[in-house]
Design a protein around this motif. Structure first.
Motif, short mmCIF file in Angstrom:
data_model
loop_
_atom_site.label_atom_id
_atom_site.label_comp_id
_atom_site.label_asym_id
_atom_site.label_seq_id
_atom_site.Cartn_x
_atom_site.Cartn_y
_atom_site.Cartn_z
N ARG A 65 38.82 -29.67 0.44
CA ARG A 65 38.21 -28.33 0.46
C ARG A 65 38.57 -27.59 -1.23
O ARG A 65 37.96 -27.40 -1.98
N TYR A 66 39.68 -27.90 -1.24
CA TYR A 66 40.72 -27.53 -1.97
C TYR A 66 39.68 -28.88 -3.29
O TYR A 66 40.05 -27.94 -4.51
N MET A 67 39.93 -30.09 -2.98
CA MET A 67 39.93 -30.65 -4.46
C MET A 67 38.15 -30.86 -4.30
O MET A 67 37.87 -31.26 -5.96
N SER A 68 37.31 -30.69 -3.57
CA SER A 68 36.67 -30.56 -3.67
C SER A 68 35.64 -29.32 -4.79
O SER A 68 35.14 -29.74 -5.96
N SER A 69 36.43 -28.23 -4.48
CA SER A 69 36.01 -27.37 -5.27
C SER A 69 36.24 -28.04 -7.03
O SER A 69 35.63 -27.34 -7.73
N VAL A 70 37.79 -28.34 -7.22
CA VAL A 70 38.25 -28.64 -8.71
C VAL A 70 37.70 -29.25 -9.04
O VAL A 70 36.66 -28.76 -9.93
N LEU A 71 37.06 -30.45 -8.07
CA LEU A 71 35.94 -31.61 -8.91
C LEU A 71 34.66 -31.16 -9.02
O LEU A 71 33.79 -30.53 -9.93
N ARG A 72 34.80 -29.42 -7.92
CA ARG A 72 33.29 -28.61 -8.87
C ARG A 72 32.99 -27.92 -9.95
O ARG A 72 31.69 -28.39 -11.00
N LEU A 73 34.62 -27.17 -9.99
CA LEU A 73 34.73 -26.56 -11.70
C LEU A 73 34.47 -27.63 -12.49
O LEU A 73 33.76 -27.05 -13.58
N ASP A 74 34.47 -28.71 -12.50
CA ASP A 74 35.11 -29.63 -13.64
C ASP A 74 34.13 -30.56 -13.85
O ASP A 74 33.52 -30.28 -14.99
N LEU A 75 33.06 -30.13 -12.90
CA LEU A 75 31.50 -31.30 -13.44
C LEU A 75 30.52 -29.99 -13.85
O LEU A 75 29.66 -30.09 -14.85
N CYS A 76 31.14 -28.46 -13.66
CA CYS A 76 30.30 -27.58 -14.34
C CYS A 76 30.78 -27.20 -15.25
O CYS A 76 30.13 -27.65 -16.67
N LYS A 77 32.26 -27.40 -15.68
CA LYS A 77 32.53 -27.39 -17.49
C LYS A 77 32.12 -28.75 -17.80
O LYS A 77 31.14 -28.49 -19.61
N LEU A 78 32.09 -30.22 -17.55
CA LEU A 78 30.79 -31.12 -17.77
C LEU A 78 29.28 -30.98 -18.28
O LEU A 78 29.25 -30.74 -19.45
N LEU A 79 28.63 -30.25 -17.58
CA LEU A 79 27.61 -30.00 -17.63
C LEU A 79 26.34 -28.52 -18.88
O LEU A 79 26.54 -29.13 -19.76
N MET A 80 28.03 -28.11 -18.99
CA MET A 80 27.75 -26.98 -20.02
C MET A 80 28.16 -27.23 -21.06
O MET A 80 27.53 -26.67 -21.76
N ASN A 81 29.35 -28.35 -20.74
CA ASN A 81 29.32 -28.13 -22.65
C ASN A 81 28.79 -29.62 -23.20
O ASN A 81 28.15 -29.59 -24.48
N TRP A 82 27.79 -29.92 -22.07
CA TRP A 82 27.06 -31.68 -23.06
C TRP A 82 25.45 -31.46 -22.53
O TRP A 82 24.91 -32.29 -22.97
N THR A 83 25.17 -30.78 -22.34
CA THR A 83 23.58 -29.99 -21.64
C THR A 83 23.12 -29.00 -21.84
O THR A 83 23.81 -27.56 -22.00
N ALA A 84 22.15 -28.80 -22.93
CA ALA A 84 21.40 -27.70 -22.79
C ALA A 84 21.54 -26.93 -21.69
O ALA A 84 20.68 -27.54 -20.61
N LEU A 85 21.59 -25.42 -21.15
CA LEU A 85 21.95 -24.31 -20.62
C LEU A 85 20.78 -24.60 -19.65
O LEU A 85 20.46 -24.35 -18.62
N HIS A 86 19.70 -24.22 -20.25
CA HIS A 86 18.02 -24.57 -19.66
C HIS A 86 18.58 -25.19 -18.75
O HIS A 86 17.11 -25.12 -17.96
N GLN A 87 18.82 -26.47 -18.82
CA GLN A 87 18.69 -27.83 -18.13
C GLN A 87 19.58 -27.66 -16.61
O GLN A 87 19.55 -28.24 -15.79
N VAL A 88 20.65 -26.85 -17.11
CA VAL A 88 21.45 -27.38 -15.99
C VAL A 88 21.98 -25.25 -15.20
O VAL A 88 22.95 -26.54 -14.29
N LYS A 89 21.37 -24.88 -15.75
CA LYS A 89 22.00 -23.66 -15.56
C LYS A 89 21.79 -23.32 -14.19
O LYS A 89 22.81 -22.67 -12.88
N ALA A 90 20.42 -23.69 -13.15
CA ALA A 90 20.24 -23.65 -11.96
C ALA A 90 21.70 -24.65 -11.22
O ALA A 90 22.19 -23.76 -10.34
N ARG A 91 22.25 -25.89 -11.44
CA ARG A 91 22.54 -26.77 -11.17
C ARG A 91 24.00 -25.91 -10.85
O ARG A 91 25.24 -26.41 -9.99
#
Length: 185
Positions: free
Chosen positions: A50-76
């Motif tokens: 669960r710890y690594m799952s959370s860390v990886l999820r947060l990394d994924l969020c940062k990637l999405l927010m940095n490289w994708t238009a917000l309206h496309q990824v906000k819900a995710r």
């Protein structure tokens, strides 16, 4: 199968390497990084890490927010962050998820302000912080023309009464410091 924690750290490092190679949204490295993060999360979930799952999820969020238009990824991003918050592994991860959600909302507000900056030659957003207000629950709204409240309405988010009359704002509403801060960035 390999020991879970070292294997998950290796997968995370691999995803981070592809993240550093990204030149634009949806290039090969972007898509590979997304895939590696998703595979890593799936592996962590299956292994109940669960710890690594959370860390990886947060990394994924940062990637999405940095490289994708917000309206496309906000819900995710909201969904992923909510999962981290619900899992409540430790206070630092929960706080990071909350911070990412707030950053996502701030980024969305800035995109709206940028879009409103010029409408038909009239500058609505750029320097007009006195036109932005908040309902009793803190949701921002905008008053055009002179910026004074001339009619009553309902907040689109919560249904509370907004606006006022004769250039007087309802006592339950206030100027929006959040929007004023975003305008200064």
């Amino acid at each position: 199968p390999p020991p879970s924690r070292p294997y998950l750290e290796l997968l995370r490092l691999r995803a981070q390497c592809f993240t550093r190679l990204i030149l634009e949204s949806n290039d090969v490295n972007f898509n590979v990084a997304i895939d590696v993060y998703q595979q890593s999360i799936d592996y962590a979930d299956a292994d109940r890490s669960r710890y690594m799952s959370s860390v990886l999820r947060l990394d994924l969020c940062k990637l999405l927010m940095n490289w994708t238009a917000l309206h496309q990824v906000k819900a995710r991003v909201d969904h992923i962050c909510n999962r981290v918050i619900e899992d409540d592994i430790n206070a630092a991860l929960v706080q990071e998820a909350i911070d990412l959600k707030e950053k996502c909302n701030d980024k969305e507000l800035k995109e709206v302000l940028k879009a409103m900056n010029q409408v038909m030659g009239y500058n609505y957003g750029g320097g007009w912080s006195s036109h932005w207000y908040e309902c009793p629950n803190g949701h921002p709204y905008f008053i055009g023309e002179c910026g004074g409240a001339m009619e009553l309405g309902r907040c689109n988010e919560c249904g509370e009464q907004i606006g006022g009359g004769s250039h007087r704002l309802l006592a339950s509403n206030r100027s929006s410091a959040t929007v004023a801060e975003a305008l200064q960035d």
